[in-house]
Design a protein around this motif. Structure first.
Motif, short mmCIF file in Angstrom:
data_model
loop_
_atom_site.label_atom_id
_atom_site.label_comp_id
_atom_site.label_asym_id
_atom_site.label_seq_id
_atom_site.Cartn_x
_atom_site.Cartn_y
_atom_site.Cartn_z
N HIS A 98 -11.09 5.22 2.90
CA HIS A 98 -10.38 5.45 2.01
C HIS A 98 -10.97 4.73 0.67
N TYR A 126 -9.36 2.94 -2.65
CA TYR A 126 -7.98 2.07 -3.27
C TYR A 126 -8.08 1.74 -4.50
N ARG A 177 0.79 -1.08 0.12
CA ARG A 177 0.07 0.11 -0.17
C ARG A 177 0.69 1.23 -0.17
N THR A 178 0.32 2.30 -0.58
CA THR A 178 1.18 3.53 -0.83
C THR A 178 0.03 4.46 -0.59
N THR A 179 0.56 5.66 0.20
CA THR A 179 -0.84 6.74 0.35
C THR A 179 0.05 8.05 0.01
N ASP A 180 1.52 8.19 -0.08
CA ASP A 180 2.23 9.48 -0.16
C ASP A 180 2.52 9.59 -1.36
N TRP A 185 -12.55 10.50 -6.09
CA TRP A 185 -11.21 10.72 -7.12
C TRP A 185 -11.46 9.75 -8.13
N ARG A 211 -0.76 -1.18 -4.34
CA ARG A 211 -1.96 -0.34 -4.01
C ARG A 211 -1.81 1.06 -3.88
N ILE A 212 -2.51 1.83 -4.34
CA ILE A 212 -2.62 3.23 -4.12
C ILE A 212 -3.85 3.54 -3.27
N THR A 213 -3.75 4.30 -1.82
CA THR A 213 -4.68 4.38 -1.22
C THR A 213 -4.96 5.96 -0.95
N LEU A 214 -6.21 6.57 -1.18
CA LEU A 214 -6.26 8.17 -0.77
C LEU A 214 -7.77 7.97 -0.04
N ARG A 215 -7.61 9.09 0.89
CA ARG A 215 -8.86 9.12 1.73
C ARG A 215 -9.94 9.78 0.81
#
Length: 135
Positions: free
Chosen positions: A96, A98, A35-38, A65, A52-56
């Protein structure tokens, strides 16, 4: 008639709820994808392995998004997407979203995401880009 102590009842209710919550988070937690959020950090992935890309989520504020398709995405293939509910239910709280990707060959790619209003998907309120290096 003997009534159970109120604290014991609360404790038992929590014991019953924990397995339910664990099952709800199981698909998001046990799929093996990194997982990546930054967006400031480069994502390092291996060819054939998911990441995986995770955003709020902004759904409580009327936003969502969207993934912006472009040639910069290169050989990345979207294999899964979904939402993770918030850990604590609050008014206006958001979970979130993803996106799970996989690439079949080494190289570099950029995943671009744009936050848009539900009522107007043509103008973005925010954009973010994730740099991906596949080995």
């Amino acid at each position: 008639m003997i009534l159970p102590h109120p604290h014991r009842r609360t404790f038992m209710n929590r014991l019953l709820i924990l397995p339910v919550l664990a099952v709800l988070h199981l698909p998001a937690a046990c799929d093996g994808a990194r997982r990546t959020t930054d967006p400031a950090k480069t994502i390092h992935a291996r060819a054939g392995k998911p990441f995986r890309i995770t955003l709020r989520s902004g759904s409580a504020m009327g936003q969502r998004w969207l993934r912006v398709d472009s040639a910069a995405a290169g050989s990345l293939v979207l294999v899964d997407s979904g939402s993770i509910p918030p850990r604590r239910i609050t008014i206006g709280g958001s979970g979130h979203l993803y996106w799970t990707f996989r690439s079949s060959r080494p190289g570099e790619a950029t995943v671009s995401m744009m936050r848009v209003l539900f009522s107007d998907t043509t103008r973005g309120t925010d954009t973010t880009r994730f740099r991906v290096v596949i080995r």
